[in-house]
Design a protein around this motif. Structure first.
Motif, PDB file in Angstrom:
ATOM      1  N   GLY A 174      63.567  25.475 -10.258  1.00 31.23           N
ATOM      2  CA  GLY A 174      64.543  25.062  -9.267  1.00 31.23           C
ATOM      3  C   GLY A 174      64.417  23.567  -9.004  1.00 31.23           C
ATOM      4  O   GLY A 174      63.419  22.933  -9.346  1.00 31.23           O
ATOM      5  N   GLU A 175      65.434  22.980  -8.420  1.00 32.06           N
ATOM      6  CA  GLU A 175      65.399  21.583  -7.996  1.00 32.06           C
ATOM      7  C   GLU A 175      65.868  21.513  -6.550  1.00 32.06           C
ATOM      8  O   GLU A 175      66.926  22.055  -6.229  1.00 32.06           O
ATOM      9  N   PRO A 176      65.086  20.884  -5.690  1.00 34.86           N
ATOM     10  CA  PRO A 176      63.796  20.255  -5.962  1.00 34.86           C
ATOM     11  C   PRO A 176      62.710  21.294  -6.230  1.00 34.86           C
ATOM     12  O   PRO A 176      62.877  22.466  -5.885  1.00 34.86           O
ATOM     13  N   PHE A 177      61.607  20.853  -6.845  1.00 35.31           N
ATOM     14  CA  PHE A 177      60.501  21.749  -7.147  1.00 35.31           C
ATOM     15  C   PHE A 177      59.217  21.147  -6.606  1.00 35.31           C
ATOM     16  O   PHE A 177      58.831  20.034  -6.980  1.00 35.31           O
ATOM     17  N   ILE A 178      58.583  21.872  -5.694  1.00 34.31           N
ATOM     18  CA  ILE A 178      57.374  21.387  -5.029  1.00 34.31           C
ATOM     19  C   ILE A 178      56.314  22.472  -5.084  1.00 34.31           C
ATOM     20  O   ILE A 178      56.608  23.644  -4.840  1.00 34.31           O
ATOM     21  N   VAL A 179      55.090  22.073  -5.428  1.00 35.16           N
ATOM     22  CA  VAL A 179      53.976  23.018  -5.470  1.00 35.16           C
ATOM     23  C   VAL A 179      52.965  22.658  -4.386  1.00 35.16           C
ATOM     24  O   VAL A 179      52.526  21.515  -4.285  1.00 35.16           O
ATOM     25  N   ILE A 180      52.633  23.649  -3.568  1.00 35.14           N
ATOM     26  CA  ILE A 180      51.568  23.514  -2.571  1.00 35.14           C
ATOM     27  C   ILE A 180      50.513  24.556  -2.927  1.00 35.14           C
ATOM     28  O   ILE A 180      50.845  25.706  -3.192  1.00 35.14           O
ATOM     29  N   ALA A 181      49.264  24.140  -2.968  1.00 34.27           N
ATOM     30  CA  ALA A 181      48.206  25.075  -3.339  1.00 34.27           C
ATOM     31  C   ALA A 181      47.072  25.020  -2.327  1.00 34.27           C
ATOM     32  O   ALA A 181      46.750  23.959  -1.794  1.00 34.27           O
ATOM     33  N   THR A 182      46.502  26.179  -2.034  1.00 33.98           N
ATOM     34  CA  THR A 182      45.287  26.222  -1.234  1.00 33.98           C
ATOM     35  C   THR A 182      44.117  26.460  -2.173  1.00 33.98           C
ATOM     36  O   THR A 182      44.276  27.030  -3.255  1.00 33.98           O
ATOM     37  N   GLU A 183      42.959  25.985  -1.758  1.00 33.54           N
ATOM     38  CA  GLU A 183      41.769  26.098  -2.599  1.00 33.54           C
ATOM     39  C   GLU A 183      40.580  26.499  -1.743  1.00 33.54           C
ATOM     40  O   GLU A 183      40.379  25.952  -0.655  1.00 33.54           O
ATOM     41  N   ASN A 184      39.827  27.471  -2.213  1.00 34.77           N
ATOM     42  CA  ASN A 184      38.611  27.862  -1.517  1.00 34.77           C
ATOM     43  C   ASN A 184      37.514  26.827  -1.771  1.00 34.77           C
ATOM     44  O   ASN A 184      37.521  26.147  -2.792  1.00 34.77           O
TER      45      ASN A 184
END
Length: 200
Positions: A68-78
Motif C-alpha cells: 500500500g501507499e503510504p507504507f510504514i513499518v512500526i516494530a516492537t522488540e523485546n
C-alpha cells in the motif's frame, strides 16, 4: 516465533477448480504494518521484510506486488537476552528511521492503565482518524520540497563521521542513516512551518 515469511507477504495458492495459482495478500499489503516482537521471529521472516521496507514491494514466484501507499513499518522488540529472541541483522536495523525506548510508565500512568482496563467503556473506545492516506502522501511530497543547504548536508556527514570515530559507538551511522536524518530534518522543518532545514 512461529510466524513464517508467507504469513506476511503475498503468497500463491493452487485452486483446484480453476487449475491456476491465485495470489493472496499477506499482512504486509497494507499502509501501516505493526510487527510485534520482531526479534522473536525467525531470520527468514525478518529478511522477508527487507524488500518491502526498502522497495515497497514483494516478489513471489517471479511476480512483483506493490504494498500500500503510504507504507510504514512500526516494530516492537523485546530486550536482548529475553527467552526466544535473536539479534536483528544490521541490514534490517538501519531500515528503521528511528528507535524509541518507551521505558516503564510512572505510577500515575500505570494507575490510569489499570482503570482503563477495568472500565466497561474500554470496549467502546474508538480511534478517530486525523489524516487519510492521500493527505499523508501529499504531506510527504511537500516535505520532499523542503530546501537543504550544502552546509546542512555537510553537518549531517560530520555527525555520521563522529559516530564512526567515537569509542563508545559500536557501529557508525551508515549512508542510509544520513539519508534518514536528512529526511527527518526536512520533516521537522515542514512541521514547524518552514520551507528550509536549519541547524539547531
Amino acid at each position: 516465533s512461529h510466524t513464517l515469511p508467507y504469513d506476511i507477504i503475498v503468497f500463491s495458492v493452487y485452486e483446484k477448480e480453476s487449475g491456476k495459482l491465485q495470489y493472496k495478500s499477506g499482512a504486509i499489503m497494507t499502509n501501516l504494518l505493526l510487527a510485534d516482537e520482531i526479534n522473536r521471529t525467525s531470520s527468514k521472516t525478518q529478511s522477508a521484510l527487507l524488500e518491502a521496507m526498502e522497495e515497497h514491494q514483494v516478489t513471489v514466484d517471479g511476480k512483483t506486488h506493490r504494498t500500500g501507499e503510504p507504507f510504514i513499518v512500526i516494530a516492537t522488540e523485546n530486550p536482548v537476552g529475553s527467552a526466544g529472541t535473536q539479534l536483528l541483522p544490521e541490514s534490517q536495523l538501519d531500515r528503521f528511521m528511528i528507535c524509541v525506548s518507551m521505558g516503564y510508565p510512572t505510577a500515575e500512568e500505570e494507575i490510569e492503565i489499570l482503570k482503563r482496563e477495568q472500565s466497561i467503556e474500554k470496549t467502546r473506545e474508538r480511534i478517530d482518524p486525523v489524516v487519510n492516506a492521500e493527505e499523508l502522501i501529499q504531506m510527504q511530497r511537500a516535505v520532499k520540497e523542503v530546501f537543504v543547504h550544502d552546509r546542512i548536508f555537510g553537518y549531517i556527514v560530520e555527525l555520521a563521521k563522529a559516530t564512526m570515530e567515537n569509542e563508545w559507538t559500536e557501529l557508525g551511522l551508515s549512508p542510509r542513516g544520513t539519508v534518514a536524518l536528512t529526511a527527518m530534518a526536512k520533516a521537522c522543518a515542514w512541521l514547524n512551518g518552514r520551507d528550509y532545514a536549519r541547524q539547531a
